[in-house]
Write a protein that holds these residues in place. Structure first.
Motif, PDB file in Angstrom:
ATOM      1  N   UNK A  35       5.641 -46.224  -0.586  1.00  0.00           N
ATOM      2  CA  UNK A  35       6.857 -47.159  -0.800  1.00  0.00           C
ATOM      3  C   UNK A  35       6.093 -47.856  -1.431  1.00  0.00           C
ATOM      4  N   UNK A  36       4.484 -48.072  -0.902  1.00  0.00           N
ATOM      5  CA  UNK A  36       3.985 -48.872  -1.839  1.00  0.00           C
ATOM      6  C   UNK A  36       3.040 -47.933  -2.588  1.00  0.00           C
ATOM      7  N   UNK A  37       3.796 -47.789  -4.310  1.00  0.00           N
ATOM      8  CA  UNK A  37       2.769 -47.535  -4.551  1.00  0.00           C
ATOM      9  C   UNK A  37       1.171 -48.410  -5.606  1.00  0.00           C
ATOM     10  N   UNK A  38       0.708 -46.645  -5.912  1.00  0.00           N
ATOM     11  CA  UNK A  38      -1.221 -46.955  -5.568  1.00  0.00           C
ATOM     12  C   UNK A  38      -1.442 -46.733  -7.220  1.00  0.00           C
ATOM     13  N   UNK A  39      -1.140 -47.445  -8.487  1.00  0.00           N
ATOM     14  CA  UNK A  39      -0.976 -47.850  -9.807  1.00  0.00           C
ATOM     15  C   UNK A  39      -1.520 -48.047 -10.144  1.00  0.00           C
ATOM     16  N   UNK A  40      -2.493 -47.814 -11.779  1.00  0.00           N
ATOM     17  CA  UNK A  40      -4.006 -48.297 -11.931  1.00  0.00           C
ATOM     18  C   UNK A  40      -3.746 -49.887 -12.823  1.00  0.00           C
ATOM     19  N   UNK A  41      -4.019 -50.696 -12.218  1.00  0.00           N
ATOM     20  CA  UNK A  41      -3.470 -52.100 -12.383  1.00  0.00           C
ATOM     21  C   UNK A  41      -4.099 -52.348 -13.905  1.00  0.00           C
ATOM     22  N   UNK A  42      -5.029 -51.983 -14.192  1.00  0.00           N
ATOM     23  CA  UNK A  42      -5.518 -52.207 -15.459  1.00  0.00           C
ATOM     24  C   UNK A  42      -5.174 -51.531 -17.285  1.00  0.00           C
TER      25      UNK A  42
END
Length: 256
Positions: free
Chosen positions: A88-95
């Motif tokens: 539901x809340x994807x843990x993505x690599x934001x950089x």
């Protein structure tokens, strides 16, 4: 989805305990190739915990999860090679940029041979084409959800698990995600979708599994549930509320 081998998900007597609290209690079911199954339940029913166990994120207290016949605990690499899980809340690599993120996922699953062919169509399909060089950190919640779904499609998964996949996505994106589920089904994949949107589940899913307090209390097609519980002609919402004893929300009354 063409060319993807058929997939199957089997869950056998799954239990997850936290000290004295049993979040998932003896859960068993099978999702067959070419089938979309809805995982339903009120808040706190154990849906997300069960999904995280099935995805290998949480270690179950006991029980077994088989993905394409491979035991998730005993043969994790082979089991996960056919699995795509979108939380539901994807843990993505934001950089990373959008494109870098998708390529990274393809590298993790050793599917760079199909990545080049899939990249452009997926970017277009999920309205990410003009954001391909943007950092993930700059995306809205809905666009991050779309990216997570696109990333689930850049390897050879044939078992898909989605936790509230269309929350926060715009209407056009919702239509595309639903079409994606149907394409996966038509390609022989096994698809499990956890959702609170009962009207969506009724229209989209071949059958549903209803949880309450960690236990499976019902499973089947809408027609089967209607027959089993003497609720012929009633909607999935009616059946769900009856079985889970969830009160309907009364319409607010305003003094004018």
């Amino acid at each position: 989805m063409a060319g993807i081998p058929t997939g199957v998900l089997e869950v056998r007597h799954l239990v997850k305990e936290y000290k004295s609290f049993r979040a998932v209690d003896d859960l068993s079911f099978t999702i067959h190739p070419g089938e979309i199954v809805g995982l339903l339940g009120p808040n706190g029913a154990g849906k997300t915990t069960a999904l995280r166990c099935m995805a290998g994120i949480l270690r179950p207290t006991s029980g077994q999860v088989l993905i394409n016949g491979h035991d998730l605990l005993q043969d994790q690499a082979r089991a996960k090679s056919g699995l795509a899980f979108v939380p539901e809340l994807p843990s993505l690599y934001e950089l990373l940029t959008v494109e870098e993120h998708m390529k990274f996922v393809a590298m993790c699953f050793d599917t760079l041979d199909v990545y080049d062919a899939l990249l452009e169509p997926l970017l277009k399909r999920y309205n990410l084409l003009d954001k391909r060089n943007q950092l993930v950190a700059t995306l809205s919640k809905g666009m991050k959800q779309k990216l997570a779904i696109a990333c689930a499609l850049v390897h050879r998964a044939n078992v898909f698990m989605f936790d509230e996949p269309i929350i926060g996505i715009d209407p056009a994106g919702v239509v595309e995600v639903k079409d994606e589920f149907r394409r996966a089904k038509d390609g022989g994949a096994a698809v499990l979708v956890s959702t609170h949107l009962l009207d969506t589940a009724e229209k989209l899913c071949d059958r549903v599994i209803i949880l309450a307090k960690g236990r499976k209390i019902a499973e089947g097609t809408l027609a089967q549930l209607q027959s089993q519980f003497g609720m012929e002609g009633r909607s999935l919402e009616d059946v769900f509320l009856e079985l889970t004893d969830e009160p309907r929300q009364a319409a607010p009354v305003f003094d004018i």
